[in-house]
Design a protein around this motif. Structure first.
Motif: not given
Length: 62
Positions: A33, A36-37, A39-42, A45, A53
């Motif tokens: 989780d 996932t969370q 990885s969704r950030l730019s 961010d 990353r």
């Protein structure tokens, strides 16, 4: 020589093993989780958080 466990000892051992497995599964789900969370950030961010990353998996392990 192997000792035989009493029924209540077997039950306690089984419950302890089940709790251990459940704990590991929960930890893995938290790890996934977190990945996932994050990885969704730019990238911007992530940079604001001081995270590259390429560091996401390592951070998720902590």
């Amino acid at each position: 020589m192997r000792r035989h466990r009493l029924p209540e000892q077997r039950s306690q051992h089984t419950m302890s093993a089940a709790r251990s497995v459940l704990s590991r599964v929960r930890a893995y789900l938290r790890y996934r989780d977190t990945i996932t969370q994050l990885s969704r950030l730019s990238d911007r961010d992530l940079a604001d958080l001081g995270i590259n990353r390429s560091e996401i998996r390592g951070i998720a392990r902590v």
